[in-house]
Design an enzyme around this catalytic site. Structure first.
Site, short mmCIF file in Angstrom:
data_model
loop_
_atom_site.label_atom_id
_atom_site.label_comp_id
_atom_site.label_asym_id
_atom_site.label_seq_id
_atom_site.Cartn_x
_atom_site.Cartn_y
_atom_site.Cartn_z
N TRP A 45 -23.71 -26.29 -4.43
CA TRP A 45 -24.26 -25.98 -5.74
C TRP A 45 -24.98 -24.64 -5.72
O TRP A 45 -24.87 -23.85 -6.66
CB TRP A 45 -25.17 -27.10 -6.21
CG TRP A 45 -25.78 -26.97 -7.59
CD1 TRP A 45 -26.98 -27.47 -7.95
CD2 TRP A 45 -25.22 -26.38 -8.77
NE1 TRP A 45 -27.22 -27.21 -9.29
CE2 TRP A 45 -26.15 -26.54 -9.81
CE3 TRP A 45 -24.03 -25.71 -9.04
CZ2 TRP A 45 -25.94 -26.06 -11.11
CZ3 TRP A 45 -23.81 -25.22 -10.34
CH2 TRP A 45 -24.76 -25.40 -11.35
N ARG A 99 -28.26 -20.21 5.93
CA ARG A 99 -28.93 -20.49 7.20
C ARG A 99 -28.05 -20.12 8.39
O ARG A 99 -28.54 -19.76 9.45
CB ARG A 99 -29.30 -21.97 7.28
CG ARG A 99 -30.29 -22.39 6.20
CD ARG A 99 -30.67 -23.86 6.34
NE ARG A 99 -31.57 -24.25 5.28
CZ ARG A 99 -32.88 -24.02 5.29
NH1 ARG A 99 -33.42 -23.38 6.32
NH2 ARG A 99 -33.64 -24.41 4.29
N ARG A 100 -26.74 -20.25 8.20
CA ARG A 100 -25.81 -20.02 9.31
C ARG A 100 -25.15 -18.67 9.18
O ARG A 100 -24.62 -18.31 8.13
CB ARG A 100 -24.76 -21.13 9.34
CG ARG A 100 -25.35 -22.49 9.75
CD ARG A 100 -24.60 -23.67 9.18
NE ARG A 100 -23.17 -23.63 9.42
CZ ARG A 100 -22.32 -24.51 8.89
NH1 ARG A 100 -22.77 -25.47 8.09
NH2 ARG A 100 -21.04 -24.43 9.16
N ALA A 157 -20.38 -28.85 -8.64
CA ALA A 157 -20.33 -27.51 -8.07
C ALA A 157 -18.92 -26.96 -7.98
O ALA A 157 -18.66 -25.80 -8.34
CB ALA A 157 -20.99 -27.51 -6.69
N LYS A 201 -30.27 -40.51 -12.63
CA LYS A 201 -28.81 -40.67 -12.75
C LYS A 201 -28.16 -40.78 -11.37
O LYS A 201 -27.11 -41.42 -11.23
CB LYS A 201 -28.20 -39.53 -13.55
CG LYS A 201 -28.40 -38.13 -12.97
CD LYS A 201 -27.29 -37.68 -12.06
CE LYS A 201 -27.62 -36.35 -11.41
NZ LYS A 201 -26.53 -35.83 -10.57
N THR A 257 -21.85 -37.77 -13.20
CA THR A 257 -22.15 -38.26 -11.85
C THR A 257 -21.61 -39.66 -11.62
O THR A 257 -21.24 -40.01 -10.50
CB THR A 257 -23.68 -38.23 -11.62
OG1 THR A 257 -24.17 -36.93 -11.91
CG2 THR A 257 -24.03 -38.59 -10.19
N SER A 287 -18.53 -36.74 -7.25
CA SER A 287 -19.95 -37.11 -7.20
C SER A 287 -20.32 -37.71 -5.84
O SER A 287 -19.75 -38.71 -5.40
CB SER A 287 -20.26 -38.14 -8.30
OG SER A 287 -21.50 -38.77 -8.07
N ARG A 288 -21.29 -37.11 -5.17
CA ARG A 288 -21.72 -37.60 -3.86
C ARG A 288 -22.35 -38.99 -3.97
O ARG A 288 -22.13 -39.85 -3.11
CB ARG A 288 -22.73 -36.64 -3.24
CG ARG A 288 -22.26 -35.22 -3.10
CD ARG A 288 -23.42 -34.34 -2.67
NE ARG A 288 -23.10 -32.92 -2.80
CZ ARG A 288 -23.96 -31.95 -2.56
NH1 ARG A 288 -25.19 -32.25 -2.20
NH2 ARG A 288 -23.60 -30.70 -2.69
N ASN A 289 -23.17 -39.19 -5.00
CA ASN A 289 -23.87 -40.47 -5.12
C ASN A 289 -22.92 -41.61 -5.46
O ASN A 289 -23.01 -42.70 -4.88
CB ASN A 289 -24.98 -40.34 -6.17
CG ASN A 289 -26.11 -39.47 -5.69
OD1 ASN A 289 -26.97 -39.90 -4.95
ND2 ASN A 289 -26.11 -38.21 -6.10
N GLU A 307 -28.63 -37.49 -3.04
CA GLU A 307 -30.08 -37.49 -3.28
C GLU A 307 -30.62 -38.85 -3.71
O GLU A 307 -31.77 -39.19 -3.43
CB GLU A 307 -30.43 -36.44 -4.35
CG GLU A 307 -30.22 -35.00 -3.92
CD GLU A 307 -31.28 -34.49 -2.95
OE1 GLU A 307 -32.12 -35.30 -2.50
OE2 GLU A 307 -31.26 -33.29 -2.64
#
Length: 332
Positions: free
Chosen positions: A11, A32-33, A140, A191, A248, A254-256, A281
């Site tokens: 995202w 970060r990488r 995303a 959500k 979502t 959707s990850r969730n 999350e």
């Protein structure tokens, strides 16, 4: 505008691309990488999070947060919610006097019950007028592919909200402004928990009626809690409420929802975490949301059974039975 986006997950990268595609923005993405920063700069792609999707050639990446934040008008933060406090402690000294901090995160801090904007103001000592939130039905990958999408920019400072709206307006991304930060953040956090429940139902083989039941009553839970916390009820019928909930709960991206499906198919929480690959999350935020509900004496039965499943206090079949066995009452 000069914009720093921290960090280069899916995202964060997609929103950085939105900003870079909007005319006149100088956007630097913090990764970060080193290999991700190098790939963005040389190949114009984030192979770790958005493989195969070209990024704007003007989008630059760095592993140095100080370099990213130098001269920034906006500091856009997109990291796992439970890591926000520790990361802000490192980044706060780099925030310049003109910089507005923007949260893309949809979660509740587990030990404090604070929303992400509250964590930002507490750690950075910035006023609420220098903080904004972006929330809405924003998958995303679809946005990175330049598929049409809309979102909400919430801030108590309308000048800040309007400036960010102008900075990210593009032919495929349409932002609206809203002063209801509480409602937008709670809509985004709850959500995720409802999507876990929808995923559980799908993993168990339940049908569309069960999905509609969970989404509709989940929205009622969100509105009950949000109204008591000071949100505007109308927010929950907009993009940051029902819009985000629909996406979502419905999308295989959707990850969730995906995490919930894994649980509904019999995986443990650890197994589902590995299978989902990226942060869901709702798993971490659900106990904090339930604690908020208990503090304000708000009934949130779907959130309660999701927490019990995650904590191993009930299995998925018992969770469904508990919801259906609740005492009859008026719809409200």
């Amino acid at each position: 505008m000069k914009v720093a986006v921290l960090s280069a997950g899916s995202w964060g990268t997609a929103f950085a691309a939105v900003l870079a595609n909007a005319a006149g923005n100088d956007v630097v993405l913090h990764a970060r990488r080193t290999e991700i920063a190098d790939a963005i700069n040389s190949l114009h792609e984030n192979p770790a999070y958005l493989p195969g999707i070209p990024l704007p050639a003007t989008l630059r990446a760095t592993t140095d947060p100080a370099k990213a934040l130098a001269g920034a008008d906006f500091m856009v933060v997109s990291i796992p919610a439970q890591t926000l406090r520790a990361n802000l402690a490192q980044w706060s000294p780099l925030i310049e006097p003109q910089t507005v901090v923007v949260s893309l995160m949809k979660g509740i801090e587990t030990h404090s019950g604070l929303r992400m904007s509250e964590v930002i103001t507490e750690v950075t000592r910035l006023s609420k007028e220098r903080v904004a939130v972006v929330s809405g039905p924003n998958l995303a990958r679809e946005i990175a592919e330049k598929q049409p999408a809309a979102s909400v920019i919430a801030s108590t400072n309308n000048t800040v909200a309007t400036a960010l709206q102008q900075a990210c307006m593009s032919p495929y991304f349409r932002p609206y402004t809203n002063s209801d930060v509480i409602g937008c953040e709670l809509g985004g956090a709850v959500k995720n928990v409802i999507a876990l429940a929808v995923g559980l139902a799908g993993g168990m083989g339940l049908g569309h009626n069960a999905t509609a039941l969970l989404m509709t009553r989940g929205l009622a839970e969100t509105a009950r809690l949000g109204t008591l916390l000071g949100a505007t009820p109308l927010t929950f019928s907009g993009l940051a409420g029902v819009g985000d909930l629909i996406t979502t709960c419905s999308s295989p991206l959707s990850r969730n929802r995906t995490f919930g499906e894994h649980l509904g198919q019999g995986m443990t929480v650890d197994e589902a975490t590995i299978a989902t690959k990226q942060t869901a999350e709702g798993v971490k935020s659900s106990p904090a949301l339930l604690a908020l509900a208990h503090r304000y004496a708000v009934e949130m039965p779907i959130t309660e059974v999701v927490v019990d499943v995650i904590k191993g206090r009930t299995d998925v079949r018992q969770a469904a039975e508990r919801l259906m066995a609740r005492a009859p009452r008026p719809e409200r």
